[in-house]
Design an enzyme around this catalytic site. Structure first.
Site, PDB file in Angstrom:
ATOM      1  N   GLU A   1      12.311 -26.260 -20.147  1.00  0.00           N
ATOM      2  CA  GLU A   1      11.184 -25.324 -20.337  1.00  0.00           C
ATOM      3  C   GLU A   1      10.354 -25.716 -21.566  1.00  0.00           C
ATOM      4  O   GLU A   1       9.209 -25.292 -21.697  1.00  0.00           O
ATOM      5  CB  GLU A   1      11.703 -23.896 -20.516  1.00  0.00           C
ATOM      6  CG  GLU A   1      12.043 -23.208 -19.216  1.00  0.00           C
ATOM      7  CD  GLU A   1      10.846 -23.006 -18.292  1.00  0.00           C
ATOM      8  OE1 GLU A   1       9.903 -22.317 -18.700  1.00  0.00           O
ATOM      9  OE2 GLU A   1      10.854 -23.552 -17.185  1.00  0.00           O
TER      10      GLU A   1
ATOM     11  N   SER B   1      16.236 -26.977 -23.454  1.00  0.00           N
ATOM     12  CA  SER B   1      15.822 -26.735 -22.074  1.00  0.00           C
ATOM     13  C   SER B   1      14.566 -27.512 -21.689  1.00  0.00           C
ATOM     14  O   SER B   1      13.665 -27.718 -22.506  1.00  0.00           O
ATOM     15  CB  SER B   1      15.547 -25.237 -21.926  1.00  0.00           C
ATOM     16  OG  SER B   1      14.828 -24.975 -20.753  1.00  0.00           O
TER      17      SER B   1
ATOM     18  N   TYR C   1      10.239 -17.834 -24.159  1.00  0.00           N
ATOM     19  CA  TYR C   1      11.550 -18.502 -24.098  1.00  0.00           C
ATOM     20  C   TYR C   1      11.408 -19.979 -24.476  1.00  0.00           C
ATOM     21  O   TYR C   1      12.157 -20.501 -25.309  1.00  0.00           O
ATOM     22  CB  TYR C   1      12.124 -18.369 -22.673  1.00  0.00           C
ATOM     23  CG  TYR C   1      13.332 -19.242 -22.413  1.00  0.00           C
ATOM     24  CD1 TYR C   1      14.602 -18.863 -22.844  1.00  0.00           C
ATOM     25  CD2 TYR C   1      13.203 -20.461 -21.732  1.00  0.00           C
ATOM     26  CE1 TYR C   1      15.712 -19.684 -22.602  1.00  0.00           C
ATOM     27  CE2 TYR C   1      14.306 -21.272 -21.492  1.00  0.00           C
ATOM     28  CZ  TYR C   1      15.556 -20.881 -21.926  1.00  0.00           C
ATOM     29  OH  TYR C   1      16.653 -21.687 -21.692  1.00  0.00           O
TER      30      TYR C   1
HETATM   31  P1  NAP Z   1      23.368 -17.213 -19.123  1.00  0.00           P
HETATM   32  O1  NAP Z   1      24.226 -17.222 -17.893  1.00  0.00           O
HETATM   33  O2  NAP Z   1      22.196 -16.298 -19.184  1.00  0.00           O
HETATM   34  O3  NAP Z   1      24.339 -16.903 -20.371  1.00  0.00           O
HETATM   35  C1  NAP Z   1      23.822 -16.554 -21.616  1.00  0.00           C
HETATM   36  C2  NAP Z   1      24.975 -16.201 -22.545  1.00  0.00           C
HETATM   37  O4  NAP Z   1      24.440 -15.838 -23.823  1.00  0.00           O
HETATM   38  C3  NAP Z   1      25.848 -15.025 -22.081  1.00  0.00           C
HETATM   39  O5  NAP Z   1      27.182 -15.325 -22.362  1.00  0.00           O
HETATM   40  C4  NAP Z   1      25.375 -13.888 -22.982  1.00  0.00           C
HETATM   41  O6  NAP Z   1      26.334 -12.883 -23.202  1.00  0.00           O
HETATM   42  C5  NAP Z   1      25.123 -14.658 -24.270  1.00  0.00           C
HETATM   43  N1  NAP Z   1      24.313 -13.930 -25.250  1.00  0.00           N
HETATM   44  C6  NAP Z   1      23.085 -13.385 -25.063  1.00  0.00           C
HETATM   45  N2  NAP Z   1      22.663 -12.798 -26.204  1.00  0.00           N
HETATM   46  C7  NAP Z   1      23.631 -12.985 -27.132  1.00  0.00           C
HETATM   47  C8  NAP Z   1      23.785 -12.636 -28.494  1.00  0.00           C
HETATM   48  N3  NAP Z   1      22.868 -11.933 -29.153  1.00  0.00           N
HETATM   49  N4  NAP Z   1      24.913 -13.007 -29.140  1.00  0.00           N
HETATM   50  C9  NAP Z   1      25.882 -13.703 -28.485  1.00  0.00           C
HETATM   51  N5  NAP Z   1      25.812 -14.052 -27.183  1.00  0.00           N
HETATM   52  C10 NAP Z   1      24.692 -13.708 -26.524  1.00  0.00           C
HETATM   53  O7  NAP Z   1      22.821 -18.681 -19.423  1.00  0.00           O
HETATM   54  P2  NAP Z   1      23.311 -20.105 -18.825  1.00  0.00           P
HETATM   55  O8  NAP Z   1      22.572 -20.394 -17.575  1.00  0.00           O
HETATM   56  O9  NAP Z   1      24.795 -20.167 -18.871  1.00  0.00           O
HETATM   57  O10 NAP Z   1      22.696 -21.087 -19.908  1.00  0.00           O
HETATM   58  C11 NAP Z   1      23.416 -21.453 -21.084  1.00  0.00           C
HETATM   59  C12 NAP Z   1      22.446 -21.919 -22.149  1.00  0.00           C
HETATM   60  O11 NAP Z   1      21.721 -23.047 -21.676  1.00  0.00           O
HETATM   61  C13 NAP Z   1      21.381 -20.909 -22.552  1.00  0.00           C
HETATM   62  O12 NAP Z   1      21.101 -21.107 -23.916  1.00  0.00           O
HETATM   63  C14 NAP Z   1      20.172 -21.287 -21.720  1.00  0.00           C
HETATM   64  O13 NAP Z   1      18.991 -20.857 -22.349  1.00  0.00           O
HETATM   65  C15 NAP Z   1      20.315 -22.799 -21.725  1.00  0.00           C
HETATM   66  N6  NAP Z   1      19.770 -23.510 -20.579  1.00  0.00           N
HETATM   67  C16 NAP Z   1      20.106 -23.137 -19.321  1.00  0.00           C
HETATM   68  C17 NAP Z   1      19.639 -23.867 -18.247  1.00  0.00           C
HETATM   69  C18 NAP Z   1      20.020 -23.515 -16.834  1.00  0.00           C
HETATM   70  O14 NAP Z   1      19.359 -24.014 -15.916  1.00  0.00           O
HETATM   71  N7  NAP Z   1      21.067 -22.736 -16.624  1.00  0.00           N
HETATM   72  C19 NAP Z   1      18.819 -24.999 -18.465  1.00  0.00           C
HETATM   73  C20 NAP Z   1      18.527 -25.355 -19.781  1.00  0.00           C
HETATM   74  C21 NAP Z   1      19.017 -24.615 -20.835  1.00  0.00           C
HETATM   75  P3  NAP Z   1      26.458 -11.559 -22.244  1.00  0.00           P
HETATM   76  O15 NAP Z   1      27.347 -11.977 -21.115  1.00  0.00           O
HETATM   77  O16 NAP Z   1      27.066 -10.584 -23.173  1.00  0.00           O
HETATM   78  O17 NAP Z   1      25.064 -11.213 -21.796  1.00  0.00           O
HETATM   79  O1  F7E Z   2      12.593 -19.839 -11.805  1.00  0.00           O
HETATM   80  C1  F7E Z   2       9.844 -19.508  -9.384  1.00  0.00           C
HETATM   81  C2  F7E Z   2       9.546 -19.225 -10.848  1.00  0.00           C
HETATM   82  O2  F7E Z   2      13.888 -18.022 -12.934  1.00  0.00           O
HETATM   83  C3  F7E Z   2      12.367 -21.100 -11.216  1.00  0.00           C
HETATM   84  C4  F7E Z   2      16.535 -20.808 -16.827  1.00  0.00           C
HETATM   85  O3  F7E Z   2      17.885 -21.170 -16.675  1.00  0.00           O
HETATM   86  O4  F7E Z   2      15.768 -22.940 -16.050  1.00  0.00           O
HETATM   87  C5  F7E Z   2      15.691 -21.557 -15.810  1.00  0.00           C
HETATM   88  O5  F7E Z   2      14.353 -21.106 -15.927  1.00  0.00           O
HETATM   89  C6  F7E Z   2      11.003 -21.133 -10.567  1.00  0.00           C
HETATM   90  C7  F7E Z   2       9.872 -20.588 -11.449  1.00  0.00           C
HETATM   91  O6  F7E Z   2      14.274 -20.463 -13.549  1.00  0.00           O
HETATM   92  C8  F7E Z   2      10.814 -16.351  -7.893  1.00  0.00           C
HETATM   93  O7  F7E Z   2       8.192 -18.813 -11.009  1.00  0.00           O
HETATM   94  C9  F7E Z   2       9.466 -17.980  -7.428  1.00  0.00           C
HETATM   95  O8  F7E Z   2       8.752 -21.433 -11.316  1.00  0.00           O
HETATM   96  O9  F7E Z   2      15.094 -19.635 -11.418  1.00  0.00           O
HETATM   97  P1  F7E Z   2      14.027 -19.409 -12.406  1.00  0.00           P
HETATM   98  P2  F7E Z   2      13.343 -21.063 -14.698  1.00  0.00           P
HETATM   99  O10 F7E Z   2      12.248 -20.152 -15.065  1.00  0.00           O
HETATM  100  O11 F7E Z   2      12.977 -22.445 -14.272  1.00  0.00           O
HETATM  101  C10 F7E Z   2      15.351 -23.378 -17.343  1.00  0.00           C
HETATM  102  C11 F7E Z   2      15.558 -24.867 -17.425  1.00  0.00           C
HETATM  103  C12 F7E Z   2      15.972 -22.616 -18.438  1.00  0.00           C
HETATM  104  O12 F7E Z   2      16.212 -23.136 -19.510  1.00  0.00           O
HETATM  105  C13 F7E Z   2      16.089 -21.141 -18.252  1.00  0.00           C
HETATM  106  O13 F7E Z   2      17.050 -20.584 -19.139  1.00  0.00           O
HETATM  107  O14 F7E Z   2      11.039 -20.285  -9.423  1.00  0.00           O
HETATM  108  N1  F7E Z   2      10.092 -18.292  -8.583  1.00  0.00           N
HETATM  109  N2  F7E Z   2       9.886 -16.793  -6.988  1.00  0.00           N
HETATM  110  C14 F7E Z   2      10.932 -17.307  -8.905  1.00  0.00           C
HETATM  111  N3  F7E Z   2      11.779 -17.168  -9.928  1.00  0.00           N
HETATM  112  C15 F7E Z   2      12.557 -16.044  -9.971  1.00  0.00           C
HETATM  113  N4  F7E Z   2      13.440 -15.899 -10.975  1.00  0.00           N
HETATM  114  N5  F7E Z   2      12.455 -15.074  -9.006  1.00  0.00           N
HETATM  115  C16 F7E Z   2      11.603 -15.173  -7.943  1.00  0.00           C
HETATM  116  O15 F7E Z   2      11.546 -14.305  -7.090  1.00  0.00           O
END
Ligand code: NAP
Ligand code: F7E
Length: 336
Positions: free
Chosen positions: A126, A124, A148
């Site tokens: 992050e 990520s 995270y």
């Molecule tokens: P998500 O919607 O939160 O999905 C997370 C998945 O992980 C769900 O299927 C959840 O299952 C499963 N999980 C959680 N704890 C588990 C455990 N102990 N054992 C097995 N499965 C488990 O996340 P996403 O947005 O699809 O992201 C996919 C991956 O990419 C994650 O690793 C995230 O950190 C990473 N990532 C996401 C982004 C983004 O912007 N979306 C960016 C960079 C990296 P349940 O349905 O049972 O909760």
């Molecule tokens: O926040 C700001 C908050 O929670 C984005 C995950 O998929 O992307 C995701 O992480 C920004 C932050 O995503 C609210 O402070 C303002 O600056 O949508 P977010 P994230 O933290 O960037 C990365 C790449 C991952 O890997 C993670 O798994 O938005 N923000 N107001 C807020 N955020 C939330 N959630 N809610 C608010 O009300």
């Protein structure tokens, strides 16, 4: 013979898009699902009869060893994680166990029973956190700003280490934020699109957010899963930044989302400090040059198209559920 892919996190946003993509490519898709009192299969309901869903958990190494042995995958995609940054401040140890050590457990299971399989780790942006250079690329040093982010750095380096130490074809995809109508409601983009739709239908009057000035490089999840698959088809394993190369503030996302339904964002949006984070990531901007040059990957959906797609999908769902628009306008193409 068709290839077999094993996906952890198949019930999540990315898992559902990746499963669709791999099925289209002719893969047999095995998805690991953890036990819950109510299963969360909504995002893959439409694929259910084309998937092999199997029970396992990243917290339980024996389940991982058993599943890799039984299903003999050619490709393993580790998408499972505790993925919400805010929750990671409340549950730092659980996040470390699942998001960090979980990846190590899966790598170890792979090394023991399926070392020839190709491995994808969902890393990520992050990890860049308090960024050391802009735009961020594969060589930019990490400075995570949340439990995270720290857990993802550990998982990233374990992936690199298993590649270097054991010759495993392991890739780390450093993906910047990617969104879709399937995004969890707690993430800011979906919170905005969903609340805008609820405001149009008179179900809410206010959208309360935290830091409106945070900037992210937002893309579409459906585009990003193509990059995951492409990494595992390359000749050599490597790490790749996947991003659009554009950055926007949370405020801009809001503005576009309200514009879409003909409302003024400032009339409905307020700031609530409850949504601030103990440490913030102020700006992310990715440089996807390596993915473009070596994988031929590029995003298809633009930022305004992404916002429009998310607002339309949320509004469409409410209208289909029998709600009616009481303010603003319904974008062309939303049927209800
Ligand atoms: P998500 O919607 O939160 O999905 C997370 C998945 O992980 C769900 O299927 C959840 O299952 C499963 N999980 C959680 N704890 C588990 C455990 N102990 N054992 C097995 N499965 C488990 O996340 P996403 O947005 O699809 O992201 C996919 C991956 O990419 C994650 O690793 C995230 O950190 C990473 N990532 C996401 C982004 C983004 O912007 N979306 C960016 C960079 C990296 P349940 O349905 O049972 O909760
Ligand atoms: O926040 C700001 C908050 O929670 C984005 C995950 O998929 O992307 C995701 O992480 C920004 C932050 O995503 C609210 O402070 C303002 O600056 O949508 P977010 P994230 O933290 O960037 C990365 C790449 C991952 O890997 C993670 O798994 O938005 N923000 N107001 C807020 N955020 C939330 N959630 N809610 C608010 O009300």
């Amino acid at each position: 013979m068709s290839k077999t892919a094993f996906i952890t996190g198949i019930t999540g946003q990315d898992g559902s898009y990746l499963a669709e993509h791999l099925l289209e490519q002719g893969y047999r898709v095995v998805g690991m699902v953890r036990r819950a009192s109510t299963p969360s299969l909504e995002r893959i309901e439409h694929l259910r009869d084309r998937l092999d869903l199997v029970e396992g958990d990243l917290l339980d190494t024996s389940s991982l060893v058993r599943l890799l042995g039984e299903h003999e995958p050619d490709e393993v995609y580790n998408l499972a994680a505790q993925s919400f940054v805010k929750t990671s401040f409340h549950e730092p140890l659980n996040t470390g166990q699942v998001t960090g050590l979980g990846a190590a457990r899966l790598l170890e299971a792979l090394r023991l029973v399926r070392p020839g399989a190709r491995f994808y780790q969902a890393s990520s942006s992050e990890m860049f956190g308090k960024v050391r250079e802009t735009p961020q690329r594969e060589t930019t040093p990490f400075h995570p700003r949340s439990p995270y982010g720290v857990a993802k750095v550990y998982a990233h380096w374990m992936t690199v280490n298993y590649r270097e130490a054991y010759g495993i074809f392991a890739c780390s995809g450093i993906l910047f934020n990617h969104e879709s109508p399937r995004r969890g409601l707690e993430f800011v983009t979906r919170k905005i699109s969903n609340t805008v739709a609820r405001i149009v239908c008179g179900l809410e009057d206010r959208l309360l957010l935290g830091n409106l000035e945070a900037r992210r490089d937002w893309g579409f999840a459906g585009d990003y899963v193509r990059a995951m698959h492409a990494m595992l088809q390359a000749e050599e394993p490597d790490d790749y930044v996947v991003a659009t190369g554009e950055t926007h503030a949370v405020r801009e996302f809001c503005e576009l989302a309200f514009d879409r339904v003909g409302l003024d964002w400032q009339e409905f949006t307020g700031v609530d400090e409850r949504y601030y984070r103990p440490a913030e990531v102020d700006l992310l901007l990715g440089d996807p040059t390596r993915a473009r040059e070596r994988l031929g990957w590029k995003p298809r959906l633009s930022f305004p198209e992404l916002v429009g797609m998310m607002v339309d999908a949320d509004l469409d769902a409410l209208l289909r559920a029998g709600h009616h628009a009481v303010r603003g306008r319904i974008p062309a193409g939303v049927q209800g």
